[in-house]
Design an enzyme around this catalytic site. Structure first.
Site, PDB file in Angstrom:
ATOM      1  N   LYS A  74     -28.890   8.782 -13.651  1.00 29.26           N
ATOM      2  CA  LYS A  74     -28.205   9.939 -13.097  1.00 29.26           C
ATOM      3  C   LYS A  74     -26.718   9.627 -13.018  1.00 29.26           C
ATOM      4  O   LYS A  74     -26.313   8.602 -12.475  1.00 29.26           O
ATOM      5  CB  LYS A  74     -28.757  10.240 -11.694  1.00 29.26           C
ATOM      6  CG  LYS A  74     -28.092  11.411 -11.009  1.00 29.26           C
ATOM      7  CD  LYS A  74     -28.715  11.690  -9.643  1.00 29.26           C
ATOM      8  CE  LYS A  74     -28.103  10.881  -8.522  1.00 29.26           C
ATOM      9  NZ  LYS A  74     -26.700  11.164  -8.170  1.00 29.26           N
TER      10      LYS A  74
ATOM     11  N   LYS B 141     -24.661  19.290  -9.001  1.00 30.50           N
ATOM     12  CA  LYS B 141     -24.779  20.110  -7.777  1.00 30.50           C
ATOM     13  C   LYS B 141     -24.109  21.472  -7.975  1.00 30.50           C
ATOM     14  O   LYS B 141     -23.308  21.922  -7.139  1.00 30.50           O
ATOM     15  CB  LYS B 141     -24.206  19.382  -6.563  1.00 30.50           C
ATOM     16  CG  LYS B 141     -24.983  18.106  -6.205  1.00 30.50           C
ATOM     17  CD  LYS B 141     -24.573  17.547  -4.851  1.00 30.50           C
ATOM     18  CE  LYS B 141     -25.456  16.374  -4.410  1.00 30.50           C
ATOM     19  NZ  LYS B 141     -25.362  15.174  -5.251  1.00 30.50           N
TER      20      LYS B 141
END
Lengths: 244, 244
Positions: A46, A80
Protein backbone atom coordinates in the site's frame (compact mmCIF):
# COMPACT_ATOMS: atom_id res chain seq x y z
CA UNK A 1 -4.37 -11.22 -6.64
CA UNK A 2 -3.96 -10.40 -2.95
CA UNK A 3 -5.53 -13.72 -1.92
CA UNK A 4 -3.19 -15.63 -4.22
CA UNK A 5 -0.11 -13.78 -2.93
CA UNK A 6 -1.31 -14.28 0.64
CA UNK A 7 -1.71 -18.04 0.21
CA UNK A 8 1.59 -18.48 -1.62
CA UNK A 9 3.59 -16.47 0.89
CA UNK A 10 1.64 -17.53 3.94
CA UNK A 11 1.29 -13.89 4.94
CA UNK A 12 -1.60 -11.56 5.60
CA UNK A 13 0.68 -8.55 5.87
CA UNK A 14 0.22 -5.58 3.56
CA UNK A 15 3.33 -3.42 3.54
CA UNK A 16 2.56 0.29 3.96
CA UNK A 17 5.47 1.93 2.20
CA UNK A 18 5.26 5.44 3.63
CA UNK A 19 8.90 6.34 3.84
CA UNK A 20 9.98 9.94 4.21
CA UNK A 21 13.29 11.46 3.12
CA UNK A 22 14.01 15.00 2.01
CA UNK A 23 16.36 13.62 -0.65
CA UNK A 24 14.31 12.32 -3.58
CA UNK A 25 16.99 9.95 -4.85
CA UNK A 26 17.54 8.41 -1.44
CA UNK A 27 13.79 8.09 -0.87
CA UNK A 28 13.42 6.19 -4.13
CA UNK A 29 16.35 3.94 -3.31
CA UNK A 30 15.17 3.22 0.25
CA UNK A 31 11.68 2.43 -1.02
CA UNK A 32 13.06 -0.03 -3.53
CA UNK A 33 15.38 -1.56 -0.92
CA UNK A 34 12.60 -2.12 1.63
CA UNK A 35 10.39 -3.53 -1.10
CA UNK A 36 12.99 -6.02 -2.27
CA UNK A 37 13.82 -7.04 1.29
CA UNK A 38 10.27 -7.82 2.36
CA UNK A 39 8.52 -8.83 -0.89
CA UNK A 40 8.52 -12.54 0.01
CA UNK A 41 6.78 -11.88 3.31
CA UNK A 42 3.90 -9.63 2.30
CA UNK A 43 0.80 -10.13 0.18
CA UNK A 44 0.35 -6.57 -1.13
CA UNK A 45 1.91 -3.12 -0.93
CA UNK A 46 0.00 0.00 0.00
CA UNK A 47 1.37 3.41 -0.92
CA UNK A 48 0.16 6.56 0.70
CA UNK A 49 0.40 10.19 -0.27
CA UNK A 50 3.80 10.61 1.33
CA UNK A 51 5.49 9.06 -1.70
CA UNK A 52 3.11 10.70 -4.17
CA UNK A 53 3.89 14.18 -2.84
CA UNK A 54 7.60 13.60 -2.47
CA UNK A 55 8.31 11.68 -5.69
CA UNK A 56 5.42 12.64 -7.94
CA UNK A 57 3.03 10.12 -9.46
CA UNK A 58 4.80 10.18 -12.81
CA UNK A 59 8.48 9.33 -13.00
CA UNK A 60 8.41 8.33 -9.33
CA UNK A 61 5.53 6.40 -7.84
CA UNK A 62 4.73 4.73 -11.18
CA UNK A 63 8.18 3.07 -11.17
CA UNK A 64 7.58 1.78 -7.66
CA UNK A 65 4.23 0.32 -8.79
CA UNK A 66 6.06 -1.44 -11.63
CA UNK A 67 8.50 -2.93 -9.16
CA UNK A 68 5.65 -4.06 -6.91
CA UNK A 69 4.15 -5.87 -9.90
CA UNK A 70 7.50 -7.46 -10.75
CA UNK A 71 7.27 -9.12 -7.34
CA UNK A 72 3.79 -10.38 -8.36
CA UNK A 73 2.17 -8.28 -5.67
CA UNK A 74 -0.87 -6.02 -5.99
CA UNK A 75 -0.40 -2.28 -5.45
CA UNK A 76 -2.98 -0.43 -3.35
CA UNK A 77 -3.17 3.35 -3.39
CA UNK A 78 -4.30 4.81 -0.08
CA UNK A 79 -5.86 7.80 -1.79
CA UNK A 80 -8.72 8.18 0.74
CA UNK A 81 -10.65 9.78 -2.14
CA UNK A 82 -13.00 12.36 -0.64
CA UNK A 83 -13.80 14.96 -3.26
CA UNK A 84 -16.57 15.79 -5.69
CA UNK A 85 -17.15 13.46 -8.64
CA UNK A 86 -15.02 15.02 -11.35
CA UNK A 87 -12.04 15.42 -9.01
CA UNK A 88 -12.45 11.93 -7.56
CA UNK A 89 -12.65 10.51 -11.05
CA UNK A 90 -9.54 12.38 -12.15
CA UNK A 91 -7.60 11.12 -9.14
CA UNK A 92 -8.86 7.56 -9.57
CA UNK A 93 -8.00 7.55 -13.28
CA UNK A 94 -4.53 8.94 -12.60
CA UNK A 95 -3.77 6.28 -10.01
CA UNK A 96 -5.16 3.51 -12.22
CA UNK A 97 -3.11 4.80 -15.17
CA UNK A 98 -0.04 4.64 -12.96
CA UNK A 99 -0.77 0.94 -12.47
CA UNK A 100 -2.52 0.69 -9.12
CA UNK A 101 -4.80 -2.34 -8.72
CA UNK A 102 -6.93 -1.00 -5.89
CA UNK A 103 -7.78 2.37 -4.36
CA UNK A 104 -8.96 3.33 -0.92
CA UNK A 105 -11.83 5.84 -0.91
CA UNK A 106 -13.95 7.54 1.74
CA UNK A 107 -17.73 6.90 1.56
CA UNK A 108 -18.38 10.35 2.99
CA UNK A 109 -18.92 12.06 -0.35
CA UNK A 110 -22.05 9.95 -0.86
CA UNK A 111 -22.99 8.39 -4.16
CA UNK A 112 -24.36 11.07 -6.47
CA UNK A 113 -21.61 13.35 -7.74
CA UNK A 114 -19.22 11.71 -5.29
CA UNK A 115 -18.49 7.98 -5.57
CA UNK A 116 -20.68 7.15 -8.57
CA UNK A 117 -18.04 8.03 -11.17
CA UNK A 118 -15.30 6.23 -9.25
CA UNK A 119 -17.21 2.96 -9.04
CA UNK A 120 -18.11 3.18 -12.72
CA UNK A 121 -14.48 3.70 -13.66
CA UNK A 122 -13.26 0.90 -11.38
CA UNK A 123 -15.75 -1.52 -12.88
CA UNK A 124 -14.76 -0.66 -16.44
CA UNK A 125 -11.08 -1.16 -15.62
CA UNK A 126 -11.46 -4.15 -13.32
CA UNK A 127 -9.93 -2.39 -10.33
CA UNK A 128 -10.88 -2.86 -6.69
CA UNK A 129 -12.27 -0.17 -4.39
CA UNK A 130 -11.83 -0.31 -0.64
CA UNK A 131 -13.90 1.89 1.65
CA UNK A 132 -12.41 3.70 4.61
CA UNK A 133 -14.73 2.52 7.36
CA UNK A 134 -13.02 3.21 10.68
CA UNK A 135 -9.68 4.94 11.10
CA UNK A 136 -6.99 3.79 13.52
CA UNK A 137 -6.11 7.01 15.36
CA UNK A 138 -7.51 7.79 18.85
CA UNK A 139 -9.54 10.82 17.68
CA UNK A 140 -11.32 8.77 15.02
CA UNK A 141 -13.80 7.59 17.62
CA UNK A 142 -15.40 11.05 17.90
CA UNK A 143 -16.69 10.71 14.40
CA UNK A 144 -16.79 7.05 13.32
CA UNK A 145 -18.75 5.94 16.39
CA UNK A 146 -21.21 8.85 16.39
CA UNK A 147 -24.79 7.69 16.65
CA UNK A 148 -26.23 8.85 13.36
CA UNK A 149 -29.36 8.28 11.36
CA UNK A 150 -30.20 8.64 7.68
CA UNK A 151 -33.70 9.98 7.03
CA UNK A 152 -36.13 8.17 9.32
CA UNK A 153 -33.85 5.29 10.22
CA UNK A 154 -33.08 4.73 13.87
CA UNK A 155 -29.61 5.90 14.92
CA UNK A 156 -26.59 3.62 14.76
CA UNK A 157 -22.81 4.08 14.82
CA UNK A 158 -21.57 5.96 11.75
CA UNK A 159 -19.25 3.17 10.59
CA UNK A 160 -22.20 0.79 10.32
CA UNK A 161 -23.79 3.10 7.77
CA UNK A 162 -20.49 3.17 5.86
CA UNK A 163 -20.52 -0.64 5.71
CA UNK A 164 -24.09 -0.57 4.39
CA UNK A 165 -23.00 1.88 1.70
CA UNK A 166 -19.95 -0.23 0.82
CA UNK A 167 -22.16 -3.31 0.42
CA UNK A 168 -24.72 -1.45 -1.63
CA UNK A 169 -21.99 -0.02 -3.90
CA UNK A 170 -20.32 -3.45 -4.17
CA UNK A 171 -16.95 -2.39 -2.83
CA UNK A 172 -14.20 -4.99 -2.71
CA UNK A 173 -13.35 -4.33 0.92
CA UNK A 174 -13.20 -2.19 4.02
CA UNK A 175 -10.45 -0.49 5.98
CA UNK A 176 -11.04 -0.86 9.72
CA UNK A 177 -8.33 0.17 12.21
CA UNK A 178 -6.56 -2.69 14.01
CA UNK A 179 -6.57 -0.63 17.19
CA UNK A 180 -10.25 -1.53 17.79
CA UNK A 181 -10.87 -5.29 17.54
CA UNK A 182 -14.49 -4.92 18.73
CA UNK A 183 -15.17 -2.67 15.74
CA UNK A 184 -13.53 -5.21 13.43
CA UNK A 185 -15.78 -7.93 14.88
CA UNK A 186 -18.91 -5.86 14.30
CA UNK A 187 -17.71 -4.91 10.80
CA UNK A 188 -17.23 -8.56 9.91
CA UNK A 189 -20.76 -9.38 11.11
CA UNK A 190 -22.22 -6.64 8.95
CA UNK A 191 -19.99 -7.09 5.92
CA UNK A 192 -20.51 -10.83 5.51
CA UNK A 193 -17.73 -13.20 4.52
CA UNK A 194 -17.07 -12.03 0.98
CA UNK A 195 -15.85 -8.56 1.73
CA UNK A 196 -12.17 -8.16 2.58
CA UNK A 197 -11.24 -6.29 5.77
CA UNK A 198 -7.86 -4.56 5.84
CA UNK A 199 -6.60 -3.21 9.14
CA UNK A 200 -3.93 -0.55 9.63
CA UNK A 201 -2.60 0.59 12.98
CA UNK A 202 -0.57 -2.48 13.93
CA UNK A 203 2.87 -1.81 15.41
CA UNK A 204 3.63 1.92 15.73
CA UNK A 205 -0.01 2.73 16.49
CA UNK A 206 -0.35 -0.10 18.99
CA UNK A 207 -2.80 -2.52 17.35
CA UNK A 208 -2.40 -6.20 18.23
CA UNK A 209 -2.04 -8.38 15.09
CA UNK A 210 -3.56 -11.55 16.57
CA UNK A 211 -6.50 -9.68 18.09
CA UNK A 212 -7.27 -8.01 14.76
CA UNK A 213 -7.11 -11.27 12.80
CA UNK A 214 -9.08 -13.06 15.50
CA UNK A 215 -11.80 -10.42 15.27
CA UNK A 216 -12.16 -10.91 11.53
CA UNK A 217 -9.52 -8.92 9.63
CA UNK A 218 -8.17 -10.56 6.50
CA UNK A 219 -5.09 -8.42 6.10
CA UNK A 220 -2.98 -6.26 8.37
CA UNK A 221 -1.41 -3.10 7.05
CA UNK A 222 1.99 -2.59 8.64
CA UNK A 223 4.26 0.36 7.93
CA UNK A 224 6.68 1.86 10.40
CA UNK A 225 7.05 -1.38 12.40
CA UNK A 226 8.56 -2.91 9.25
CA UNK A 227 10.38 -0.16 7.39
CA UNK A 228 11.81 1.49 10.52
CA UNK A 229 13.00 -1.87 11.91
CA UNK A 230 16.74 -2.48 11.89
CA UNK A 231 15.98 -5.61 9.83
CA UNK A 232 12.81 -4.98 7.76
CA UNK A 233 12.85 -8.48 6.27
CA UNK A 234 12.88 -10.09 9.70
CA UNK A 235 10.16 -7.73 10.96
CA UNK A 236 7.95 -8.54 7.95
CA UNK A 237 8.52 -12.24 8.44
CA UNK A 238 7.66 -12.01 12.15
CA UNK A 239 4.50 -10.05 11.48
CA UNK A 240 3.42 -12.51 8.81
CA UNK A 241 3.88 -15.39 11.27
CA UNK A 242 1.72 -13.57 13.81
CA UNK A 243 -1.10 -13.50 11.29
CA UNK A 244 -1.22 -17.21 10.54
CA UNK B 1 -4.04 38.39 2.66
CA UNK B 2 -7.27 37.17 1.05
CA UNK B 3 -9.24 40.06 2.62
CA UNK B 4 -6.73 42.60 1.34
CA UNK B 5 -6.77 41.16 -2.19
CA UNK B 6 -10.57 41.01 -2.07
CA UNK B 7 -10.90 44.67 -1.11
CA UNK B 8 -8.32 45.88 -3.60
CA UNK B 9 -9.78 43.97 -6.51
CA UNK B 10 -13.38 44.26 -5.47
CA UNK B 11 -13.83 40.53 -5.90
CA UNK B 12 -14.90 37.67 -3.67
CA UNK B 13 -13.99 35.08 -6.27
CA UNK B 14 -11.44 32.38 -5.51
CA UNK B 15 -10.18 30.81 -8.71
CA UNK B 16 -10.17 26.99 -8.57
CA UNK B 17 -7.40 26.09 -10.98
CA UNK B 18 -8.24 22.45 -11.66
CA UNK B 19 -7.26 22.15 -15.29
CA UNK B 20 -6.69 18.78 -16.88
CA UNK B 21 -4.47 18.00 -19.85
CA UNK B 22 -2.62 14.79 -20.61
CA UNK B 23 0.31 16.87 -21.87
CA UNK B 24 2.27 18.13 -18.87
CA UNK B 25 3.83 21.06 -20.71
CA UNK B 26 0.50 22.25 -22.07
CA UNK B 27 -1.13 21.86 -18.68
CA UNK B 28 1.53 24.05 -17.09
CA UNK B 29 1.20 26.64 -19.84
CA UNK B 30 -2.61 26.72 -19.71
CA UNK B 31 -2.54 27.04 -15.93
CA UNK B 32 -0.17 30.00 -16.16
CA UNK B 33 -2.26 31.56 -18.96
CA UNK B 34 -5.54 31.33 -17.02
CA UNK B 35 -3.82 32.67 -13.93
CA UNK B 36 -2.39 35.70 -15.74
CA UNK B 37 -5.68 36.41 -17.47
CA UNK B 38 -7.83 36.43 -14.34
CA UNK B 39 -5.43 37.53 -11.58
CA UNK B 40 -6.90 41.03 -11.38
CA UNK B 41 -10.41 39.70 -10.84
CA UNK B 42 -9.89 37.13 -8.10
CA UNK B 43 -8.84 37.36 -4.45
CA UNK B 44 -7.15 33.96 -4.08
CA UNK B 45 -6.31 30.82 -6.03
CA UNK B 46 -7.21 27.33 -4.91
CA UNK B 47 -5.38 24.35 -6.34
CA UNK B 48 -6.74 20.86 -6.10
CA UNK B 49 -5.12 17.47 -6.46
CA UNK B 50 -5.60 17.43 -10.22
CA UNK B 51 -2.52 19.62 -10.69
CA UNK B 52 -0.60 17.91 -7.91
CA UNK B 53 -1.05 14.48 -9.48
CA UNK B 54 -0.44 15.63 -13.03
CA UNK B 55 2.48 18.02 -12.48
CA UNK B 56 3.92 16.86 -9.17
CA UNK B 57 4.28 19.11 -6.15
CA UNK B 58 7.97 19.76 -6.80
CA UNK B 59 9.03 21.24 -10.13
CA UNK B 60 5.37 21.76 -11.05
CA UNK B 61 2.82 22.98 -8.54
CA UNK B 62 5.48 24.88 -6.55
CA UNK B 63 6.16 27.08 -9.62
CA UNK B 64 2.45 27.83 -9.95
CA UNK B 65 2.34 28.81 -6.28
CA UNK B 66 5.25 31.18 -6.91
CA UNK B 67 3.36 32.76 -9.78
CA UNK B 68 0.23 33.11 -7.62
CA UNK B 69 2.34 34.98 -5.07
CA UNK B 70 3.82 37.22 -7.78
CA UNK B 71 0.25 38.37 -8.40
CA UNK B 72 0.02 39.15 -4.64
CA UNK B 73 -2.63 36.49 -4.19
CA UNK B 74 -2.81 33.80 -1.50
CA UNK B 75 -2.58 30.16 -2.58
CA UNK B 76 -4.96 27.67 -1.02
CA UNK B 77 -4.35 23.92 -1.30
CA UNK B 78 -7.54 21.90 -1.43
CA UNK B 79 -5.87 18.93 0.18
CA UNK B 80 -8.99 17.78 2.06
CA UNK B 81 -6.56 16.23 4.56
CA UNK B 82 -8.20 13.14 6.01
CA UNK B 83 -5.53 10.77 7.24
CA UNK B 84 -3.88 9.78 10.50
CA UNK B 85 -1.67 12.35 12.22
CA UNK B 86 1.75 11.50 10.86
CA UNK B 87 0.47 11.33 7.28
CA UNK B 88 -1.61 14.51 7.66
CA UNK B 89 1.39 16.28 9.09
CA UNK B 90 3.63 15.11 6.25
CA UNK B 91 1.12 16.30 3.66
CA UNK B 92 0.58 19.62 5.43
CA UNK B 93 4.30 20.24 5.75
CA UNK B 94 4.90 19.38 2.09
CA UNK B 95 2.21 21.79 0.91
CA UNK B 96 3.47 24.53 3.25
CA UNK B 97 7.04 23.98 2.06
CA UNK B 98 5.78 24.38 -1.50
CA UNK B 99 4.50 27.81 -0.49
CA UNK B 100 0.79 27.36 0.17
CA UNK B 101 -0.72 29.89 2.58
CA UNK B 102 -3.78 27.86 3.56
CA UNK B 103 -4.89 24.23 3.49
CA UNK B 104 -8.32 22.66 3.41
CA UNK B 105 -8.72 19.72 5.79
CA UNK B 106 -11.54 17.39 6.78
CA UNK B 107 -12.53 17.39 10.47
CA UNK B 108 -13.50 13.73 10.22
CA UNK B 109 -10.20 12.38 11.55
CA UNK B 110 -10.97 13.99 14.89
CA UNK B 111 -8.39 15.75 17.00
CA UNK B 112 -6.15 13.17 18.65
CA UNK B 113 -3.77 11.58 16.17
CA UNK B 114 -5.70 13.28 13.37
CA UNK B 115 -5.84 17.08 13.23
CA UNK B 116 -3.77 17.90 16.34
CA UNK B 117 -0.43 17.78 14.53
CA UNK B 118 -1.75 19.78 11.57
CA UNK B 119 -3.05 22.64 13.73
CA UNK B 120 0.20 22.72 15.68
CA UNK B 121 2.20 22.94 12.47
CA UNK B 122 -0.06 25.60 10.97
CA UNK B 123 0.25 27.73 14.08
CA UNK B 124 4.02 27.50 14.13
CA UNK B 125 4.21 28.52 10.48
CA UNK B 126 1.42 31.09 10.51
CA UNK B 127 -0.68 29.25 7.92
CA UNK B 128 -4.46 29.09 7.75
CA UNK B 129 -6.57 25.94 8.04
CA UNK B 130 -10.00 25.71 6.49
CA UNK B 131 -12.38 22.92 7.48
CA UNK B 132 -14.45 21.02 4.93
CA UNK B 133 -17.91 21.45 6.44
CA UNK B 134 -20.44 20.65 3.72
CA UNK B 135 -19.60 19.46 0.21
CA UNK B 136 -21.31 20.77 -2.91
CA UNK B 137 -22.26 17.53 -4.71
CA UNK B 138 -25.82 16.10 -4.54
CA UNK B 139 -24.79 12.94 -2.68
CA UNK B 140 -23.12 14.97 0.08
CA UNK B 141 -26.48 15.37 1.78
CA UNK B 142 -26.61 11.70 2.76
CA UNK B 143 -23.75 12.25 5.07
CA UNK B 144 -23.36 15.93 5.97
CA UNK B 145 -27.00 16.31 7.02
CA UNK B 146 -27.20 13.07 8.99
CA UNK B 147 -28.66 13.56 12.43
CA UNK B 148 -25.77 12.59 14.65
CA UNK B 149 -24.86 12.86 18.30
CA UNK B 150 -21.58 12.84 20.16
CA UNK B 151 -21.72 11.04 23.50
CA UNK B 152 -24.88 12.09 25.33
CA UNK B 153 -25.57 15.18 23.24
CA UNK B 154 -28.89 15.40 21.47
CA UNK B 155 -28.70 14.71 17.73
CA UNK B 156 -28.09 17.47 15.21
CA UNK B 157 -26.98 17.64 11.58
CA UNK B 158 -23.42 16.40 11.11
CA UNK B 159 -22.12 19.66 9.62
CA UNK B 160 -23.11 21.51 12.78
CA UNK B 161 -20.77 19.30 14.77
CA UNK B 162 -18.02 20.03 12.25
CA UNK B 163 -18.53 23.77 12.81
CA UNK B 164 -18.26 23.27 16.57
CA UNK B 165 -15.01 21.38 16.03
CA UNK B 166 -13.68 24.09 13.70
CA UNK B 167 -14.44 26.76 16.31
CA UNK B 168 -12.92 24.75 19.11
CA UNK B 169 -9.78 24.11 17.04
CA UNK B 170 -9.62 27.78 15.99
CA UNK B 171 -9.74 27.14 12.26
CA UNK B 172 -9.51 30.14 9.95
CA UNK B 173 -12.58 29.20 7.96
CA UNK B 174 -15.11 26.73 6.61
CA UNK B 175 -15.90 25.30 3.19
CA UNK B 176 -19.66 25.08 2.65
CA UNK B 177 -21.08 24.25 -0.79
CA UNK B 178 -22.74 27.14 -2.66
CA UNK B 179 -25.40 24.73 -3.88
CA UNK B 180 -27.16 24.89 -0.49
CA UNK B 181 -27.74 28.50 0.67
CA UNK B 182 -29.83 27.39 3.65
CA UNK B 183 -26.81 25.43 4.93
CA UNK B 184 -24.58 28.48 4.42
CA UNK B 185 -27.04 30.57 6.44
CA UNK B 186 -27.05 28.09 9.30
CA UNK B 187 -23.24 27.79 9.12
CA UNK B 188 -22.88 31.56 9.41
CA UNK B 189 -25.15 31.60 12.47
CA UNK B 190 -23.06 28.95 14.17
CA UNK B 191 -19.65 30.15 13.04
CA UNK B 192 -20.03 33.76 14.11
CA UNK B 193 -18.69 36.66 12.11
CA UNK B 194 -14.97 36.08 12.41
CA UNK B 195 -14.76 32.80 10.60
CA UNK B 196 -14.46 32.93 6.80
CA UNK B 197 -16.88 30.87 4.73
CA UNK B 198 -15.71 29.74 1.29
CA UNK B 199 -18.24 28.22 -1.08
CA UNK B 200 -17.51 26.00 -4.07
CA UNK B 201 -20.11 24.72 -6.50
CA UNK B 202 -20.94 27.95 -8.32
CA UNK B 203 -21.23 27.68 -12.10
CA UNK B 204 -20.71 24.14 -13.39
CA UNK B 205 -22.32 22.63 -10.28
CA UNK B 206 -25.26 25.03 -10.38
CA UNK B 207 -24.79 27.19 -7.26
CA UNK B 208 -26.14 30.75 -7.44
CA UNK B 209 -23.44 33.32 -6.54
CA UNK B 210 -25.81 35.98 -5.17
CA UNK B 211 -27.75 33.47 -3.10
CA UNK B 212 -24.54 32.11 -1.56
CA UNK B 213 -23.19 35.57 -0.71
CA UNK B 214 -26.60 36.64 0.55
CA UNK B 215 -26.71 33.64 2.85
CA UNK B 216 -23.37 34.52 4.41
CA UNK B 217 -20.50 33.24 2.25
CA UNK B 218 -17.44 35.47 2.15
CA UNK B 219 -15.82 33.97 -0.92
CA UNK B 220 -17.00 31.92 -3.87
CA UNK B 221 -14.79 29.25 -5.33
CA UNK B 222 -15.24 29.14 -9.10
CA UNK B 223 -13.43 26.73 -11.38
CA UNK B 224 -14.82 25.39 -14.63
CA UNK B 225 -17.13 28.37 -15.18
CA UNK B 226 -13.99 30.50 -15.45
CA UNK B 227 -11.27 28.34 -16.95
CA UNK B 228 -13.54 26.59 -19.45
CA UNK B 229 -15.08 29.90 -20.59
CA UNK B 230 -14.08 31.14 -24.04
CA UNK B 231 -12.89 34.31 -22.30
CA UNK B 232 -11.74 33.42 -18.76
CA UNK B 233 -10.89 37.04 -17.91
CA UNK B 234 -14.40 38.18 -18.77
CA UNK B 235 -15.96 35.27 -16.89
CA UNK B 236 -13.89 36.05 -13.79
CA UNK B 237 -14.81 39.71 -14.00
CA UNK B 238 -18.51 38.88 -14.35
CA UNK B 239 -18.45 36.51 -11.39
CA UNK B 240 -16.65 39.07 -9.29
CA UNK B 241 -19.33 41.67 -10.09
CA UNK B 242 -22.02 39.19 -9.06
CA UNK B 243 -20.42 38.93 -5.64
CA UNK B 244 -20.38 42.66 -4.81
Amino acid sequence: MIRKASRERRSRVVLALDLEDPDRGKLMQRSMDVLSAVAKHVCAVKLNRQLVLALGLWGGVDSIVNTIHEFSLPAIMDAKLNDVGHTNEFMARSYMDAGFDALIASPITGWEGGMDSVFKLAESRDKALIMLTYMSNPGAQTFYSMQASRGNESPKPMFETFIEMARQWKAYGLVVGATRPEIIRRSRELAGRDMAILSPGVGAQGGDPRAAIGAGSDYLIVGRAIYEASDPKKAASQYSELTL
